[in-house]
Enzyme design. Structure first.
Site, PDB file in Angstrom:
ATOM      1  N   ALA A   1       0.999  -1.088   0.268  1.00 46.90           N
ATOM      2  CA  ALA A   1       0.193   0.209   0.142  1.00 46.90           C
ATOM      3  C   ALA A   1       0.660   0.969  -0.518  1.00 46.90           C
ATOM      4  O   ALA A   1       1.183   1.594   1.337  1.00 46.90           O
ATOM      5  CB  ALA A   1      -1.118  -0.347   1.420  1.00 46.90           C
TER       6      ALA A   1
ATOM      7  N   THR B   1      -0.268   4.471  -2.544  1.00 49.33           N
ATOM      8  CA  THR B   1      -1.144   4.900  -3.090  1.00 49.33           C
ATOM      9  C   THR B   1      -2.522   5.536  -1.959  1.00 49.33           C
ATOM     10  O   THR B   1      -2.479   4.783  -1.653  1.00 49.33           O
ATOM     11  CB  THR B   1      -1.780   4.677  -4.599  1.00 49.33           C
ATOM     12  OG1 THR B   1      -0.872   3.887  -5.452  1.00 49.33           O
ATOM     13  CG2 THR B   1      -2.607   5.453  -5.089  1.00 49.33           C
TER      14      THR B   1
ATOM     15  N   PRO C   1      -5.102   8.329  -1.544  1.00 47.20           N
ATOM     16  CA  PRO C   1      -5.927  10.083  -2.266  1.00 47.20           C
ATOM     17  C   PRO C   1      -5.823  10.466  -2.475  1.00 47.20           C
ATOM     18  O   PRO C   1      -6.309  11.081  -3.749  1.00 47.20           O
ATOM     19  CB  PRO C   1      -7.927   9.201  -0.522  1.00 47.20           C
ATOM     20  CG  PRO C   1      -7.176   8.400  -0.520  1.00 47.20           C
ATOM     21  CD  PRO C   1      -5.915   7.944   0.334  1.00 47.20           C
TER      22      PRO C   1
ATOM     23  N   ILE D   1      -5.917  -0.258  -4.118  1.00 41.20           N
ATOM     24  CA  ILE D   1      -4.533  -1.607  -3.049  1.00 41.20           C
ATOM     25  C   ILE D   1      -4.992  -2.922  -3.892  1.00 41.20           C
ATOM     26  O   ILE D   1      -6.409  -3.607  -4.012  1.00 41.20           O
ATOM     27  CB  ILE D   1      -4.615  -1.116  -1.407  1.00 41.20           C
ATOM     28  CG1 ILE D   1      -4.161   0.143  -1.442  1.00 41.20           C
ATOM     29  CG2 ILE D   1      -3.406  -2.568  -1.401  1.00 41.20           C
ATOM     30  CD1 ILE D   1      -3.012   0.481  -1.627  1.00 41.20           C
TER      31      ILE D   1
ATOM     32  N   TYR E   1      13.614   4.903  -0.845  1.00 40.92           N
ATOM     33  CA  TYR E   1      14.894   4.337  -1.103  1.00 40.92           C
ATOM     34  C   TYR E   1      14.608   2.477  -1.700  1.00 40.92           C
ATOM     35  O   TYR E   1      14.540   2.133  -2.836  1.00 40.92           O
ATOM     36  CB  TYR E   1      16.048   4.021  -0.171  1.00 40.92           C
ATOM     37  CG  TYR E   1      17.597   3.560  -0.414  1.00 40.92           C
ATOM     38  CD1 TYR E   1      18.173   3.579  -1.217  1.00 40.92           C
ATOM     39  CD2 TYR E   1      17.623   1.883  -0.035  1.00 40.92           C
ATOM     40  CE1 TYR E   1      19.358   2.334  -1.602  1.00 40.92           C
ATOM     41  CE2 TYR E   1      18.488   1.414  -0.005  1.00 40.92           C
ATOM     42  CZ  TYR E   1      19.203   1.679  -0.844  1.00 40.92           C
ATOM     43  OH  TYR E   1      20.238   0.578  -1.518  1.00 40.92           O
TER      44      TYR E   1
ATOM     45  N   GLN F   1      11.905  -4.700 -10.887  1.00 45.03           N
ATOM     46  CA  GLN F   1      11.424  -5.955 -10.860  1.00 45.03           C
ATOM     47  C   GLN F   1       9.776  -6.120 -10.605  1.00 45.03           C
ATOM     48  O   GLN F   1       9.498  -6.145 -11.733  1.00 45.03           O
ATOM     49  CB  GLN F   1      11.922  -7.089  -9.743  1.00 45.03           C
ATOM     50  CG  GLN F   1      10.675  -8.267  -9.972  1.00 45.03           C
ATOM     51  CD  GLN F   1      12.150  -9.606  -9.552  1.00 45.03           C
ATOM     52  OE1 GLN F   1      12.804  -9.560  -9.109  1.00 45.03           O
ATOM     53  NE2 GLN F   1      11.027 -10.163  -9.312  1.00 45.03           N
ATOM     54  N   GLU F   2       9.252  -5.028 -10.120  1.00 41.20           N
ATOM     55  CA  GLU F   2       7.572  -3.935 -10.246  1.00 41.20           C
ATOM     56  C   GLU F   2       7.490  -4.723 -12.050  1.00 41.20           C
ATOM     57  O   GLU F   2       6.923  -4.794 -12.585  1.00 41.20           O
ATOM     58  CB  GLU F   2       7.224  -3.371  -9.255  1.00 41.20           C
ATOM     59  CG  GLU F   2       5.778  -2.796  -9.773  1.00 41.20           C
ATOM     60  CD  GLU F   2       5.304  -1.987  -8.907  1.00 41.20           C
ATOM     61  OE1 GLU F   2       5.964  -2.480  -7.059  1.00 41.20           O
ATOM     62  OE2 GLU F   2       3.916  -2.433  -8.492  1.00 41.20           O
TER      63      GLU F   2
ATOM     64  N   THR G   1       2.841   5.324 -14.125  1.00 43.52           N
ATOM     65  CA  THR G   1       2.609   5.628 -15.329  1.00 43.52           C
ATOM     66  C   THR G   1       3.552   6.165 -16.312  1.00 43.52           C
ATOM     67  O   THR G   1       4.790   6.129 -16.094  1.00 43.52           O
ATOM     68  CB  THR G   1       1.455   6.980 -15.409  1.00 43.52           C
ATOM     69  OG1 THR G   1       2.532   8.605 -14.851  1.00 43.52           O
ATOM     70  CG2 THR G   1       0.261   7.103 -14.063  1.00 43.52           C
TER      71      THR G   1
HETATM   72  C1  LIG Z   1      -6.287  -1.496 -11.115  1.00 43.32           C
HETATM   73  C2  LIG Z   1      -4.939  -0.428 -10.549  1.00 43.32           C
HETATM   74  C3  LIG Z   1      -3.733  -1.451  -8.961  1.00 43.32           C
HETATM   75  C4  LIG Z   1      -3.231  -0.546  -8.385  1.00 43.32           C
HETATM   76  N1  LIG Z   1      -2.654  -1.367  -7.440  1.00 43.32           N
HETATM   77  C5  LIG Z   1      -1.947  -0.735  -6.554  1.00 43.32           C
HETATM   78  C6  LIG Z   1      -1.541  -0.869  -5.894  1.00 43.32           C
HETATM   79  O1  LIG Z   1      -1.380  -2.963  -5.028  1.00 43.32           O
HETATM   80  N2  LIG Z   1      -1.139  -0.280  -5.025  1.00 43.32           N
HETATM   81  C7  LIG Z   1      -0.180   0.722  -5.206  1.00 43.32           C
HETATM   82  O2  LIG Z   1      -0.065   1.623  -4.273  1.00 43.32           O
HETATM   83  N3  LIG Z   1      -1.136   1.665  -5.568  1.00 43.32           N
HETATM   84  C8  LIG Z   1      -1.998   0.623  -6.200  1.00 43.32           C
HETATM   85  N4  LIG Z   1      -2.702   1.305  -7.835  1.00 43.32           N
HETATM   86  C9  LIG Z   1      -1.993   2.769  -7.649  1.00 43.32           C
HETATM   87  C10 LIG Z   1      -1.699   3.296  -9.191  1.00 43.32           C
HETATM   88  O3  LIG Z   1      -0.240   3.063  -8.635  1.00 43.32           O
HETATM   89  C11 LIG Z   1      -1.986   4.508  -9.221  1.00 43.32           C
HETATM   90  O4  LIG Z   1      -3.055   4.204  -9.600  1.00 43.32           O
HETATM   91  C12 LIG Z   1      -0.309   5.428  -9.879  1.00 43.32           C
HETATM   92  O5  LIG Z   1       0.687   5.435  -9.197  1.00 43.32           O
HETATM   93  C13 LIG Z   1      -1.182   6.792 -10.066  1.00 43.32           C
HETATM   94  O6  LIG Z   1      -1.639   7.742  -9.289  1.00 43.32           O
HETATM   95  P1  LIG Z   1      -2.767   8.106  -9.767  1.00 43.32           P
HETATM   96  O7  LIG Z   1      -3.163   7.066  -9.662  1.00 43.32           O
HETATM   97  O8  LIG Z   1      -3.053   9.138  -8.309  1.00 43.32           O
HETATM   98  O9  LIG Z   1      -2.705   9.240 -10.787  1.00 43.32           O
HETATM   99  P2  LIG Z   1      -1.837  10.664 -10.247  1.00 43.32           P
HETATM  100  O10 LIG Z   1      -0.374  10.522  -9.723  1.00 43.32           O
HETATM  101  O11 LIG Z   1      -3.098  11.526  -9.834  1.00 43.32           O
HETATM  102  O12 LIG Z   1      -1.786  11.181 -12.151  1.00 43.32           O
HETATM  103  C14 LIG Z   1      -3.046  12.337 -12.905  1.00 43.32           C
HETATM  104  C15 LIG Z   1      -2.300  12.007 -14.541  1.00 43.32           C
HETATM  105  O13 LIG Z   1      -1.370  12.825 -14.020  1.00 43.32           O
HETATM  106  C16 LIG Z   1      -0.182  12.811 -14.979  1.00 43.32           C
HETATM  107  N5  LIG Z   1       0.949  12.979 -13.930  1.00 43.32           N
HETATM  108  C17 LIG Z   1       1.549  13.381 -12.816  1.00 43.32           C
HETATM  109  N6  LIG Z   1       2.588  13.492 -11.918  1.00 43.32           N
HETATM  110  C18 LIG Z   1       3.105  14.038 -13.789  1.00 43.32           C
HETATM  111  C19 LIG Z   1       4.124  14.658 -13.950  1.00 43.32           C
HETATM  112  N7  LIG Z   1       5.383  15.076 -13.201  1.00 43.32           N
HETATM  113  N8  LIG Z   1       4.405  14.940 -14.999  1.00 43.32           N
HETATM  114  C20 LIG Z   1       3.619  15.093 -15.753  1.00 43.32           C
HETATM  115  N9  LIG Z   1       2.324  13.831 -15.877  1.00 43.32           N
HETATM  116  C21 LIG Z   1       2.531  13.373 -14.787  1.00 43.32           C
HETATM  117  C22 LIG Z   1      -0.295  10.911 -14.312  1.00 43.32           C
HETATM  118  O14 LIG Z   1       0.900  10.037 -15.383  1.00 43.32           O
HETATM  119  C23 LIG Z   1      -1.912  10.597 -15.430  1.00 43.32           C
HETATM  120  O15 LIG Z   1      -1.292  10.893 -16.214  1.00 43.32           O
HETATM  121  C24 LIG Z   1      -2.858   0.828  -8.518  1.00 43.32           C
HETATM  122  C25 LIG Z   1      -4.237   1.337  -9.758  1.00 43.32           C
HETATM  123  C26 LIG Z   1      -5.185   0.680 -10.094  1.00 43.32           C
HETATM  124  C27 LIG Z   1      -5.336   0.821 -11.427  1.00 43.32           C
END
Ligand SMILES: Cc1cc2nc3c(=O)[nH]c(=O)nc-3n(C[C@H](O)[C@H](O)[C@H](O)COP(=O)(O)OP(=O)(O)OC[C@H]3O[C@@H](n4cnc5c(N)ncnc54)[C@H](O)[C@@H]3O)c2cc1C
Length: 377
Positions: free
Chosen positions: A120, A122, A124, A153, A230, A238-239, A362
């Site tokens: 975990a 991420t 809100p 998560i 870190y 690996q992820e 992303t």
């Molecule tokens: C099906 C699913 C499973 C998941 N499983 C897990 C999990 O097990 N554990 C966990 O911790 N998280 C998990 N996540 C969360 C996932 O890692 C996040 O959704 C992801 O990191 C993006 O964060 P966000 O959704 O808050 O988008 P945001 O960070 O709000 O981004 C929204 C948009 O803005 C863009 N953006 C943001 N910053 C920048 C920048 N600096 N420059 C350019 N563009 C930018 C992003 O690329 C994206 O297009 C999961 C998500 C999904 C959809």
């Protein structure tokens, strides 16, 4: 790069998927959940955490066995079964960072399927910018008291053990002062929210997690305090490699389905693959797959030699995620109206592939990592 043993294993696992998993996927997707006993079934056959040492219930298999499992789950349509995340992304944190007590407590159960793992990070308000994490753990005697919330998560509902990224030094800024703390199911103050409804991967469980004065022993800290960011960066290689090879496997499967369909389907008296526009489109997609396969296989070998391939893996994650999503669009188009119907598997792959360019960082964040390392930003 695959030996005869690997090929035999692939065949055996493919048969397992065909017999034990694929026939149930429609039901799991309709119910929005994969029954817990599937994890046990996988564990009983040594298909969870196969790389773990025997003393922890593994079979000391090399990384290629994990690759085979991830690919064959996808090829068999069981994309929602998130065991690769459990086996190859989360269990390594415990194996590499855990002390002897933590390993013996949590790893054998992870290999048998008795313990389902989640990680975990991420929140809100904090996705791409992990430095903005607000969930915090305050030291109180021999305990940490955790407060905060996590979202999206994977395996969240099933999870028996969640590795929670928390801020342990409230005065530290940004990426400093974060730690990884293991929280067990049923710990007072730890609650799971509702299972989140999604456009794809419908059977995988994705949940919100809440920590309200959740008290866990300091013994649940993984590695050293305040080194969490870190560690996250170290193991993300690996992820992201796993995500890249999963995207590629999805692209391969989608093209396989589309080739079969377009050779069969006739319009204007000819198979639809024989119209030059479609034939060229298919050739372009096949070229992407061949390029992707060469790139990913090379990265897998480098990763197995413990080389630092963070930049290349970030490029691969970005490229394969986007490529597979574009391929999904083209493959549905080539199926015509049938591609939009649930009864055709291409429709589910189209939905399931969408988050592969979002989770584990992303596409944009992958490019940012590479751009920074190239000195561009
Ligand atoms: C099906 C699913 C499973 C998941 N499983 C897990 C999990 O097990 N554990 C966990 O911790 N998280 C998990 N996540 C969360 C996932 O890692 C996040 O959704 C992801 O990191 C993006 O964060 P966000 O959704 O808050 O988008 P945001 O960070 O709000 O981004 C929204 C948009 O803005 C863009 N953006 C943001 N910053 C920048 C920048 N600096 N420059 C350019 N563009 C930018 C992003 O690329 C994206 O297009 C999961 C998500 C999904 C959809």
């Amino acid at each position: 790069m695959y030996s005869e043993e690997h090929n035999v294993f692939r065949e055996a696992f493919r048969n397992f998927v065909k017999k034990e998993l694929s026939p149930h996927v429609d039901e799991w997707e309709a119910n929005g959940a994969i029954p817990r006993d599937v994890w046990k079934k996988m564990g009983a056959e040594w298909y969870l955490c196969p790389w773990l040492p025997e003393e922890f219930g593994g079979s000391e298999a090399d990384f290629l066995y994990s690759v085979i499992i991830a690919e064959e789950l996808i090829k068999g349509g069981a994309v929602s079964l998130m065991t690769p995340l459990h086996s190859d992304i989360i269990a390594p944190y415990i194996s590499h960072l855990g002390n002897a007590e933590q390993k013996i407590k949590w790893l054998p159960g992870s290999a048998s399927g008795d313990i389902v793992l989640a990680v975990a990070m991420t929140e809100p308000d904090t996705g791409s910018d992990l430095a903005g994490m607000r969930t915090h753990a305050e030291r109180d005697g021999d305990d940490y008291v955790i407060n905060g919330a996590k979202t999206f998560i994977t395996n969240g509902i099933h999870a028996d053990l969640v590795i929670v990224a928390c801020r342990t030094d409230k005065d530290a800024k940004g990426t400093k002062g974060l730690s990884l703390i293991c929280v067990e199911r049923d710990t007072p103050g730890f609650t799971k929210g509702k299972k989140l409804e999604k456009m794809g991967l419908c059977a995988s469980d994705t949940a919100e997690l809440f920590f309200d004065d959740c008290r866990v022993p300091v013994a649940n800290l993984l590695g050293e305090e305040n080194r969490g960011f870190y560690y996250l960066m170290e193991y993300l290689q690996q992820e992201r490699l796993m995500c890249s090879l999963q995207s590629l496997a999805m692209a391969e499967k989608m093209l396989e389905l589309t080739l079969a369909y377009t050779k069969e389907r006739k319009q204007f008296g000819k198979p639809i693959c024989s119209f030059q526009h479609n034939a060229f489109k298919i050739v372009e997609m096949m070229t992407d797959i061949k390029l992707g396969r060469a790139f990913i296989d090379n990265l897998i070998l480098k990763h197995m030699r413990n080389e630092n391939v963070v930049d290349e893996v970030s490029m691969a994650k970005a490229w394969t995620g986007e490529m597979a999503n574009k391929m999904a669009y083209q493959c549905v188009q080539l199926h015509g109206g049938y591609g939009f119907m649930d009864e055709y598997p291409i429709s589910r792959y189209y939905r399931d592939v969408r988050p592969f360019s979002i989770f584990a960082g992303t596409t944009e964040i992958m490019k940012q990592i590479v751009a920074k390392n190239m000195g561009l930003m």
